[in-house]
Design a protein around this motif. Structure first.
Motif, PDB file in Angstrom:
ATOM      1  N   ASP A   1       5.025 -14.881  -3.903  1.00 38.00           N
ATOM      2  CA  ASP A   1       3.840 -14.049  -3.713  1.00 38.00           C
ATOM      3  C   ASP A   1       2.905 -14.347  -4.882  1.00 38.00           C
ATOM      4  O   ASP A   1       3.297 -14.289  -6.039  1.00 38.00           O
TER       5      ASP A   1
ATOM      6  N   ASP B   1     -12.041 -15.370   7.966  1.00 42.62           N
ATOM      7  CA  ASP B   1     -11.048 -14.781   8.861  1.00 42.62           C
ATOM      8  C   ASP B   1     -11.059 -15.461  10.216  1.00 42.62           C
ATOM      9  O   ASP B   1     -10.842 -14.835  11.254  1.00 42.62           O
TER      10      ASP B   1
ATOM     11  N   GLU C   1     -12.053  -8.828  -1.116  1.00 42.02           N
ATOM     12  CA  GLU C   1     -10.872  -8.700  -0.266  1.00 42.02           C
ATOM     13  C   GLU C   1      -9.583  -8.802  -1.057  1.00 42.02           C
ATOM     14  O   GLU C   1      -8.596  -8.118  -0.766  1.00 42.02           O
ATOM     15  N   MET C   2      -9.591  -9.644  -2.104  1.00 37.00           N
ATOM     16  CA  MET C   2      -8.344 -10.040  -2.752  1.00 37.00           C
ATOM     17  C   MET C   2      -8.055  -9.372  -4.090  1.00 37.00           C
ATOM     18  O   MET C   2      -6.944  -9.481  -4.604  1.00 37.00           O
TER      19      MET C   2
ATOM     20  N   LYS D   1      -0.867 -10.794  -0.039  1.00 34.89           N
ATOM     21  CA  LYS D   1      -2.019 -11.387   0.637  1.00 34.89           C
ATOM     22  C   LYS D   1      -1.857 -12.871   0.909  1.00 34.89           C
ATOM     23  O   LYS D   1      -2.196 -13.355   1.980  1.00 34.89           O
ATOM     24  N   PHE D   2      -1.373 -13.620  -0.086  1.00 38.62           N
ATOM     25  CA  PHE D   2      -1.087 -15.024   0.191  1.00 38.62           C
ATOM     26  C   PHE D   2       0.120 -15.494  -0.602  1.00 38.62           C
ATOM     27  O   PHE D   2       0.393 -15.042  -1.712  1.00 38.62           O
TER      28      PHE D   2
ATOM     29  N   LEU E   1      -6.001 -13.735   6.527  1.00 39.59           N
ATOM     30  CA  LEU E   1      -4.918 -13.326   5.623  1.00 39.59           C
ATOM     31  C   LEU E   1      -4.027 -12.291   6.273  1.00 39.59           C
ATOM     32  O   LEU E   1      -4.473 -11.578   7.153  1.00 39.59           O
ATOM     33  N   PRO E   2      -2.811 -12.073   5.813  1.00 38.56           N
ATOM     34  CA  PRO E   2      -2.063 -12.885   4.853  1.00 38.56           C
ATOM     35  C   PRO E   2      -1.654 -14.238   5.441  1.00 38.56           C
ATOM     36  O   PRO E   2      -1.518 -14.371   6.656  1.00 38.56           O
TER      37      PRO E   2
ATOM     38  N   GLY F   1       0.322 -12.608  -5.778  1.00 36.93           N
ATOM     39  CA  GLY F   1      -0.374 -11.407  -6.219  1.00 36.93           C
ATOM     40  C   GLY F   1      -0.047 -11.029  -7.650  1.00 36.93           C
ATOM     41  O   GLY F   1       0.815 -11.612  -8.294  1.00 36.93           O
TER      42      GLY F   1
ATOM     43  N   LYS G   1       0.856  -1.184   0.000  1.00 40.86           N
ATOM     44  CA  LYS G   1       0.000   0.000   0.000  1.00 40.86           C
ATOM     45  C   LYS G   1       0.892   1.234   0.000  1.00 40.86           C
ATOM     46  O   LYS G   1       1.724   1.406   0.891  1.00 40.86           O
TER      47      LYS G   1
ATOM     48  N   LYS H   1      -4.363  -8.910  -5.332  1.00 40.70           N
ATOM     49  CA  LYS H   1      -3.536  -8.031  -4.516  1.00 40.70           C
ATOM     50  C   LYS H   1      -2.220  -8.717  -4.145  1.00 40.70           C
ATOM     51  O   LYS H   1      -2.187  -9.911  -3.865  1.00 40.70           O
ATOM     52  N   TRP H   2      -1.156  -7.923  -4.158  1.00 40.63           N
ATOM     53  CA  TRP H   2       0.133  -8.415  -3.678  1.00 40.63           C
ATOM     54  C   TRP H   2       0.118  -8.472  -2.152  1.00 40.63           C
ATOM     55  O   TRP H   2      -0.600  -7.725  -1.492  1.00 40.63           O
TER      56      TRP H   2
END
Length: 326
Positions: A88, A204, A323-324, A104-105, A209-210, A90, A32, A101-102
């Motif tokens: 990653d 959750d 979310e992702m 995250k998992f 996450l992550p 993402g 971010k 998104k980068w």
């Protein structure tokens, strides 16, 4: 676009058609970008790369075109010291035009020998939990060290929680390819394990996450879970198979892991050439195809396997994508 790294710098490279003149580039160690960040580079037509001097891991490049379009690019493979195939997931484009998104998992090989620096990196990545897909006998023989602040949860795929790992050991190279195919069919039957994982992720529950998921080599069980996660995000199948194939860069590392597994779980005393296990070290597209075909055979499609087999509702899928994806 591609991000590469040396000991001193991280470089973003692009094709001319990917990045327009006047695009500004920002750099951050967080996925971010802070509101007060200043650009570090402005693209001109005569350049196709930008290098940022740093040893920090990870590094994210934020691009903003003159018309306001934005993109984020980062390293697919993170250069850990003691763990291979740590990635990653993402950045992949979804069918709806958004991107995963980068940060995250993550997917990985086992973390058995993780050192202090790499453990600190997992903490820096804000990873909340580790999902260990190995069998109980594998975990017992090679436990993952505790990492402060990160939950380690064992959810085996392909075996029951109390089932022992069995590995036939022979110099007959012809048995391992069909054995791999059968393993991928067995993975598909682990709907309860997959549901437990997706419950953690989607609701959750306890961790969320992550997170990072791994098996022994980060190839087979990890590959199927990674494919399901990307499918749930409507990432195209070709992209999913391309991601799966990245593991082929680590065949020699995987062979070494196979040697360790052989010594742990085989009762024979005959010396076996590790090259015998090459089919088990390869991330062949046909292996993942076998799993997908099994899902389609039982449920009609991979998407139906997620919905009707694992039990992910349309509401849960929408929440996960919210979310992702960005």
């Amino acid at each position: 676009m591609e991000v590469t790294r040396t000991d001193k710098a991280v470089t973003l490279t692009w094709n001319k058609e990917e990045v327009s003149e006047g695009t500004v580039v920002f750099v951050s160690s967080s996925p971010k970008l802070e509101a007060n960040s200043e650009p570090v580079f402005k693209v001109t037509n005569d350049v196709d790369h930008y290098s940022y001097d740093t040893k920090d891991i990870p590094i994210y490049f934020f691009l903003e075109t003159p018309n306001g379009d934005k993109a984020i690019v980062s390293e697919r493979i993170l250069p850990l010291e003691s763990v291979f195939n740590f990635r990653d997931m993402g950045g992949y484009a979804s069918k709806n035009g958004k991107h995963v998104k980068w940060g995250k998992f993550y997917r990985s090989s086992n973390l058995v020998n993780i050192n202090e620096n790499d453990a600190a990196l997992l903490q820096k990545l804000h990873i909340k939990w580790i999902c260990d897909l190995r069998s109980s006998s594998e975990v017992k023989a090679q436990p993952t060290p505790a990492i402060e602040g990160i939950l380690n949860k064992h959810i085996p795929i392909g075996t029951a929680k109390n089932e022992e790992t069995k590995l036939p050991v022979t110099n007959d190279t012809t048995i391992y390819e069909p054995l791999m195919g059968e393993s991928y069919r067995v993975f598909v039957q682990s709907v309860e394990g997959f549901r437990e994982i997706f419950t953690e992720v989607l609701e959750d529950a306890k961790a969320g996450l992550p997170f990072v998921f791994h098996c022994t080599a980060g190839k087979d069980r990890t590959g199927v879970l990674g494919a399901l996660l990307l499918t749930l995000l409507d990432v195209p199948e070709k992209t999913i198979f391309d991601d799966y194939a990245i593991t082929n860069r680590y065949q020699d590392d995987i062979l070494q892991e196979m040697g360790g597994i052989v010594s742990l779980f085989s009762s024979g005393t005959e010396k076996i050439d590790l090259e015998t296990f090459r089919p088990m070290a390869e991330a062949r597209p046909e292996y993942l195809e076998i799993a997908f075909d099994e899902m389609k055979k039982q449920y009609g499609s991979v998407a139906n396997y997620l919905e009707k087999g694992i039990g992910i509702t349309a509401t849960e899928k929408a929440a996960f994508q919210k979310e992702m994806l960005e």
